[in-house]
Design a protein around this motif. Structure first.
Motif, short mmCIF file in Angstrom:
data_model
loop_
_atom_site.label_atom_id
_atom_site.label_comp_id
_atom_site.label_asym_id
_atom_site.label_seq_id
_atom_site.Cartn_x
_atom_site.Cartn_y
_atom_site.Cartn_z
N PHE A 4 16.47 38.64 71.85
CA PHE A 4 15.26 38.49 71.02
C PHE A 4 14.12 37.93 71.88
O PHE A 4 13.63 36.82 71.66
CB PHE A 4 15.54 37.53 69.85
N PRO A 5 13.69 38.68 72.90
CA PRO A 5 12.67 38.15 73.83
C PRO A 5 11.36 37.77 73.15
O PRO A 5 10.69 36.83 73.57
CB PRO A 5 12.48 39.29 74.84
N GLY A 6 10.99 38.49 72.08
CA GLY A 6 9.74 38.18 71.37
C GLY A 6 9.81 36.80 70.73
O GLY A 6 8.83 36.04 70.76
N LEU A 7 10.96 36.47 70.18
CA LEU A 7 11.13 35.17 69.55
C LEU A 7 11.05 34.06 70.60
O LEU A 7 10.39 33.03 70.39
CB LEU A 7 12.49 35.12 68.82
N LEU A 8 11.69 34.27 71.76
CA LEU A 8 11.63 33.25 72.83
C LEU A 8 10.18 33.05 73.28
O LEU A 8 9.74 31.92 73.50
CB LEU A 8 12.51 33.66 74.02
N ALA A 9 9.43 34.12 73.40
CA ALA A 9 8.02 34.02 73.82
C ALA A 9 7.23 33.15 72.84
O ALA A 9 6.39 32.35 73.25
CB ALA A 9 7.41 35.41 73.93
N LYS A 10 7.53 33.31 71.55
CA LYS A 10 6.82 32.50 70.54
C LYS A 10 7.21 31.03 70.65
O LYS A 10 6.37 30.15 70.53
CB LYS A 10 7.14 33.02 69.13
N ILE A 11 8.49 30.77 70.89
CA ILE A 11 8.95 29.38 71.03
C ILE A 11 8.29 28.74 72.26
O ILE A 11 7.83 27.61 72.22
CB ILE A 11 10.49 29.32 71.12
N ALA A 12 8.23 29.50 73.36
CA ALA A 12 7.67 28.96 74.62
C ALA A 12 6.20 28.57 74.45
O ALA A 12 5.73 27.63 75.09
CB ALA A 12 7.82 29.99 75.74
N ARG A 13 5.49 29.27 73.56
CA ARG A 13 4.06 28.98 73.34
C ARG A 13 3.82 27.55 72.90
O ARG A 13 2.74 27.00 73.11
CB ARG A 13 3.50 29.85 72.22
N LYS A 14 4.83 26.98 72.24
CA LYS A 14 4.65 25.63 71.67
C LYS A 14 4.32 24.59 72.74
O LYS A 14 3.68 23.59 72.45
CB LYS A 14 5.92 25.20 70.93
N ALA A 15 4.75 24.83 73.97
CA ALA A 15 4.48 23.85 75.03
C ALA A 15 3.27 24.26 75.87
O ALA A 15 3.05 23.73 76.95
CB ALA A 15 5.71 23.73 75.93
N ALA A 16 2.46 25.19 75.34
CA ALA A 16 1.28 25.66 76.10
C ALA A 16 0.22 24.57 76.17
O ALA A 16 0.14 23.71 75.30
CB ALA A 16 0.72 26.89 75.43
N PRO A 17 -0.65 24.59 77.21
CA PRO A 17 -1.72 23.59 77.31
C PRO A 17 -2.73 23.77 76.19
O PRO A 17 -2.97 24.88 75.73
CB PRO A 17 -2.37 23.90 78.66
N GLN A 18 -3.33 22.69 75.71
CA GLN A 18 -4.31 22.78 74.60
C GLN A 18 -5.70 22.95 75.18
O GLN A 18 -5.98 22.52 76.28
CB GLN A 18 -4.25 21.49 73.76
#
Ligand SMILES: NC(=O)c1ccc[n+]([C@@H]2O[C@H](COP(=O)([O-])OP(=O)(O)OC[C@H]3O[C@@H](n4cnc5c(N)ncnc54)[C@H](OP(=O)(O)O)[C@@H]3O)[C@@H](O)[C@H]2O)c1
Length: 266
Positions: free
Chosen positions: A252-266
């Motif tokens: 489920f690579p799309g789901l992992l990409a969405k989870i990874a976004r949570k730690a993106a810089p603001q």
């Protein structure tokens, strides 16, 4: 008798963490060892704490490719041959892409990627001549996926898979084996020594590494994979979030990409 008995194993990054733990486990299993890293007093201490008399200290800096040929010949002379080269020495990173200086990208690539390629090319003729040899490559879960603040490190680890998958395909008929090791979080100095955006040491253990899998258990998992000549294995907590992330990346690579976004810089 252990399959490692009398085998000659050259380990880079043996002065600390995973390389140190692997040294103790392989020494116990009867291997003859060549230990490399920059910190020679630390290597001497690891030697003293090992259950083996057959240990040769070979100082090595992975950012000095001009020394690799001479160092490799010294490694071969130490016990007359090398059976297994464990590419393990490495450095991590804690910084966002926008802040990270180019020198940091280059340094991480030099240690974590070009160091491995250069040493591999130096020892390859020895393995080909003997029609035997095993490269064990310590990549990371971040060799298979990427999270924020690790782009430089993950790039170098991903590159290792490209190179060593190619090497495996080119040299299987010469009886040369490649085992890619992908650890999750392991409790070592990796975060403390990681580079920040400007190349300073991060100097913090961090929650994930601090709560990571013990290095001695990681070493035993690695030895099982080496013994079975696995192509690629995850090592670490059997049900850790890193293992879950690998499964998500695969299915489920799309789901992992969405989870990874949570730690993106603001
Ligand atoms: N711990 C984790 O959570 C984790 C997870 C995934 C993958 N890994 C990988 O595991 C490997 C070992 O790391 P570790 O966790 O054991 O960290 P560590 O405790 O910081 O050990 C790193 C080792 O790499 C050596 N090293 C660093 N720069 C070097 C250079 N320029 N030349 C030669 N050796 C160098 C260090 O020795 P000197 O300073 O003496 O040179 C040390 O022995 C690394 O490839 C790392 O990317 C670790």
């Amino acid at each position: 008798m252990s399959c490692f008995n009398n085998k000659v194993v050259w380990i880079t990054g043996a002065s600390s963490g995973i390389g140190e733990a692997l040294t103790y486990a392989l020494a116990k299993a009867g291997a003859r060892l060549i230990l490399s890293a920059r910190n020679v007093p630390a290597l001497e201490q690891v030697k003293q704490q090992s259950e083996s008399k057959n240990i040769y200290i070979l100082p090595l800096d992975l950012t000095e490719p001009d020394t690799f040929e001479v160092k490799t010949q010294e490694a071969i002379r130490a016990f007359g041959q090398v059976d297994i080269l464990v590419h393990n020495g490495g450095i991590s990173q804690r910084s966002y892409i926008r802040d990270t200086e180019m020198a940091v990208y280059r340094r991480i690539m030099e240690v974590d990627y070009f160091g491995y390629v250069g040493l591999t090319k130096a020892i390859l003729p020895h393995f080909v001549k003997r029609q035997a040899g095993h490269f064990v490559v310590v990549s990371s879960v971040l060799g298979k996926l990427t999270t924020p603040m690790r782009a430089a490190y993950a790039s170098a680890k991903h590159a290792l898979h490209g190179f060593f998958d190619g090497l495996r395909a080119e040299y299987w008929q010469k009886n040369i084996t490649v085992t890619m090791i992908c650890p999750g979080y392991v409790r070592t100095q990796i975060a403390v020594n990681a580079l920040t955006a400007t190349g300073e040491a991060y100097n913090q253990m961090g929650k994930d590494t601090g709560g990571g899998y013990p290095a001695d258990r990681c070493a035993l998992q690695m030895m099982r994979a080496i013994k079975r000549k696995k192509n690629e294995v995850y090592v670490g907590k059997p049900l850790g979030k890193e293992k879950l992330a690998l499964l998500l990346k695969r299915f489920f690579p799309g789901l992992l990409a969405k989870i990874a976004r949570k730690a993106a810089p603001q």
